[in-house]
Design an enzyme around this catalytic site. Structure first.
Site, PDB file in Angstrom:
ATOM      1  N   TYR A 134      -2.885  12.577   2.636  1.00 55.39           N
ATOM      2  CA  TYR A 134      -2.497  12.768   4.036  1.00 55.39           C
ATOM      3  C   TYR A 134      -1.681  14.055   4.106  1.00 55.39           C
ATOM      4  O   TYR A 134      -0.901  14.339   3.187  1.00 55.39           O
ATOM      5  CB  TYR A 134      -1.625  11.608   4.501  1.00 55.39           C
ATOM      6  CG  TYR A 134      -2.269  10.248   4.390  1.00 55.39           C
ATOM      7  CD1 TYR A 134      -3.244   9.851   5.306  1.00 55.39           C
ATOM      8  CD2 TYR A 134      -1.891   9.353   3.395  1.00 55.39           C
ATOM      9  CE1 TYR A 134      -3.823   8.593   5.209  1.00 55.39           C
ATOM     10  CE2 TYR A 134      -2.473   8.092   3.299  1.00 55.39           C
ATOM     11  CZ  TYR A 134      -3.440   7.717   4.215  1.00 55.39           C
ATOM     12  OH  TYR A 134      -4.006   6.483   4.124  1.00 55.39           O
ATOM     13  N   ARG A 185       2.210  13.478   3.520  1.00 56.16           N
ATOM     14  CA  ARG A 185       2.699  12.599   2.444  1.00 56.16           C
ATOM     15  C   ARG A 185       2.078  12.965   1.108  1.00 56.16           C
ATOM     16  O   ARG A 185       0.893  13.247   1.053  1.00 56.16           O
ATOM     17  CB  ARG A 185       2.288  11.143   2.722  1.00 56.16           C
ATOM     18  CG  ARG A 185       3.215  10.393   3.634  1.00 56.16           C
ATOM     19  CD  ARG A 185       2.488   9.213   4.276  1.00 56.16           C
ATOM     20  NE  ARG A 185       1.643   9.677   5.370  1.00 56.16           N
ATOM     21  CZ  ARG A 185       0.781   8.917   6.026  1.00 56.16           C
ATOM     22  NH1 ARG A 185       0.608   7.661   5.694  1.00 56.16           N
ATOM     23  NH2 ARG A 185       0.078   9.420   7.009  1.00 56.16           N
ATOM     24  N   CYS A 237      -0.100  -5.702 -14.646  1.00 55.61           N
ATOM     25  CA  CYS A 237      -0.750  -6.636 -13.724  1.00 55.61           C
ATOM     26  C   CYS A 237      -2.257  -6.527 -13.904  1.00 55.61           C
ATOM     27  O   CYS A 237      -2.810  -5.432 -13.930  1.00 55.61           O
ATOM     28  CB  CYS A 237      -0.382  -6.306 -12.280  1.00 55.61           C
ATOM     29  SG  CYS A 237       1.389  -6.399 -11.982  1.00 55.61           S
ATOM     30  N   ARG A 261      -4.369   0.971 -10.685  1.00 51.13           N
ATOM     31  CA  ARG A 261      -4.395   2.117 -11.614  1.00 51.13           C
ATOM     32  C   ARG A 261      -4.634   1.641 -13.042  1.00 51.13           C
ATOM     33  O   ARG A 261      -4.061   2.168 -13.991  1.00 51.13           O
ATOM     34  CB  ARG A 261      -3.101   2.931 -11.520  1.00 51.13           C
ATOM     35  CG  ARG A 261      -2.863   3.456 -10.133  1.00 51.13           C
ATOM     36  CD  ARG A 261      -2.028   4.710 -10.015  1.00 51.13           C
ATOM     37  NE  ARG A 261      -1.925   5.013  -8.602  1.00 51.13           N
ATOM     38  CZ  ARG A 261      -0.852   4.740  -7.847  1.00 51.13           C
ATOM     39  NH1 ARG A 261       0.233   4.231  -8.395  1.00 51.13           N
ATOM     40  NH2 ARG A 261      -0.863   5.009  -6.559  1.00 51.13           N
ATOM     41  N   ASP A 316      -8.442   0.492   1.698  1.00 50.51           N
ATOM     42  CA  ASP A 316      -8.334   1.892   1.287  1.00 50.51           C
ATOM     43  C   ASP A 316      -9.759   2.395   1.080  1.00 50.51           C
ATOM     44  O   ASP A 316     -10.498   1.846   0.263  1.00 50.51           O
ATOM     45  CB  ASP A 316      -7.503   2.005  -0.007  1.00 50.51           C
ATOM     46  CG  ASP A 316      -6.530   3.173   0.045  1.00 50.51           C
ATOM     47  OD1 ASP A 316      -6.884   4.195   0.690  1.00 50.51           O
ATOM     48  OD2 ASP A 316      -5.452   3.076  -0.542  1.00 50.51           O
TER      49      ASP A 316
HETATM   50  C1  LIG Z   1      -1.088   4.747   0.414  1.00 47.79           C
HETATM   51  C2  LIG Z   1      -0.884   6.150   0.153  1.00 47.79           C
HETATM   52  C3  LIG Z   1       0.125   6.863   0.800  1.00 47.79           C
HETATM   53  C4  LIG Z   1       1.115   6.210   1.745  1.00 47.79           C
HETATM   54  O1  LIG Z   1       0.501   5.656   2.855  1.00 47.79           O
HETATM   55  P1  LIG Z   1       1.399   4.857   3.914  1.00 47.79           P
HETATM   56  O2  LIG Z   1       0.409   4.313   4.879  1.00 47.79           O
HETATM   57  O3  LIG Z   1       2.333   5.830   4.506  1.00 47.79           O
HETATM   58  O4  LIG Z   1       2.118   3.797   3.148  1.00 47.79           O
HETATM   59  C5  LIG Z   1       0.254   8.196   0.556  1.00 47.79           C
HETATM   60  N1  LIG Z   1      -0.573   8.843  -0.307  1.00 47.79           N
HETATM   61  C6  LIG Z   1      -1.569   8.178  -0.932  1.00 47.79           C
HETATM   62  C7  LIG Z   1      -2.451   8.938  -1.838  1.00 47.79           C
HETATM   63  C8  LIG Z   1      -1.747   6.817  -0.741  1.00 47.79           C
HETATM   64  O5  LIG Z   1      -2.716   6.170  -1.394  1.00 47.79           O
END
Ligand SMILES: *Cc1c(COP(=O)(O)O)cnc(C)c1O
Length: 365
Positions: A107, A110, A123, A128, A325
């Protein structure tokens, strides 16, 4: 499981828990009568998906229940290396591995940093799982510095998610270093740890020095991973409470796992128990198609059924976002049960939480 002979000061010591992790078939057999598929599983996954279980997490297991939810998450079974199961999954379905080792920038705002392959418990459903066979290795200072330089150069990054392995297994000094470097970057607003230590070795948070560090670099958030109400204990509640008292919010991400929590009543109890320890359920993830973990996957309908069940039975604060995801690193998408039965322009028919048909007309002024 009887650990009553362990003195309380050792039981409450994180380093003792880590030093005494159960890593071999022989050790585990001292505590539990293993099933044939577990014996085969522990042997068959050696070197590929190793086992480690903290005494604390092991103590939550009912040794007489072959389907105990803690047991299913921690003890390898032969199915993990079953050929058909192996064939179906991918090592890295979400394409996390990129150009800079340990960094995933999916994103715009992030980034995900993975700082070590070490975990307190491996786990069996880990997303991963591919890194298990790399051995227990923390990223070097050079690798960390490279990730930090990348973040420095990308002003669009506001949120840094630090994960692993278990990121809070790093020593306090290293954690302090990473946080202080990140806090020097003006555009970084939020720092999050994805940690399962509140569940697997909550004793980590009985260390005031660690709490001082996390508090110093506020806002630091914790995302943890409770999957079953059994995991909510006095010690995990104490760990969360110590974090909250330092102003560190704790959110939870549950993964929907076949045989572990794919049942509406269990999930309701989990979400209620989380609210009782003041943890906000953030996500309910559909299990990813990860090589070696595909046997934990349920149908999407199961997840939707659970979401529908929760609505009306628990405060809205206790209802997580159910998300998938997407493959290839396309990001998370939320899924909701369908509440709109009919729609004609501004005239809608909803299904209420109790299953009633309710008409709703929008009169715009
Ligand atoms: C899940 C994830 C995030 C964070 O996503 P949020 O919806 O903000 O919790 C950021 N980067 C990656 C690569 C992710 O898999």
């Amino acid at each position: 499981m009887d650990f009553s002979k362990v003195p309380a000061h050792l039981w409450r010591d994180y380093n003792w828990q880590i030093r005494n992790r159960i890593r071999t078939l022989e050790e585990l057999q001292n505590y539990i009568k293993l099933l044939p598929e577990e014996i085969e599983g522990i042997k068959g996954t050696q070197g590929l998906y190793p086992m480690a279980i903290t005494p604390y997490y092991l103590s939550l297991m009912d040794p007489d229940d072959p389907q105990d939810p803690v047991r299913l998450q921690a003890i390898p079974r032969a199915v993990e290396v079953d050929e058909a199961i192996q064939k179906k999954g991918e090592p890295d379905p979400l394409r996390e591995e990129g150009d800079i080792p340990g960094l995933t920038h999916r994103y715009p705002d992030r980034v995900l940093m993975t700082v070590t392959t070490f975990c307190a418990v491996y786990c069996r459903h880990c997303m991963r799982k591919r890194i298990f066979s790399e051995g227990e290795r923390a990223r070097t200072k050079e690798e960390i510095d490279r990730m930090i330089s990348y973040i420095k150069e990308h002003e669009e990054v506001r949120d840094v998610l630090i994960s692993g392995g278990e990121p809070l297994s790093l020593g306090n000094e290293k954690i302090d270093y990473i946080l202080s470097e990140l806090r020097k970057i003006k555009h970084v607003e939020i720092i999050r740890f994805g940690t399962r230590l509140p569940v697997l070795a909550p004793q980590r948070f009985f260390d005031d020095e660690l709490l001082d560090i996390l508090e110093r670099y506020s806002p630091v958030w914790i995302n943890t991973h409770f999957n079953h109400p059994k995991e909510i204990t006095d010690l995990s509640a104490e760990a969360v409470d110590r974090l909250l008292r330092r102003g560190i919010p704790v959110n939870n991400q549950t993964v929907l796992l076949k045989g572990v929590n794919d049942d509406p009543e269990t999930m309701l109890e989990l979400m209620r128990s989380l609210l009782m320890i003041k943890v906000k359920p953030q996500y309910l993830f559909h299990c990813d198609p990860v090589k070696g973990a595909i046997h934990f996957r349920t149908s999407l309908d199961k997840g939707l059924e659970i979401m529908k069940f929760l609505r009306g039975r628990i405060s809205g604060m206790g209802i997580p976002t159910y998300a998938v995801d997407l493959p290839g690193g396309k990001g998370k998408v939320p899924l909701l049960p369908n509440y709109v039965l009919e729609r004609e322009g501004d005239r809608l028919v909803f299904e209420s939480f109790s299953g009633e048909r309710v008409e709703y007309t929008i009169d715009e002024v």
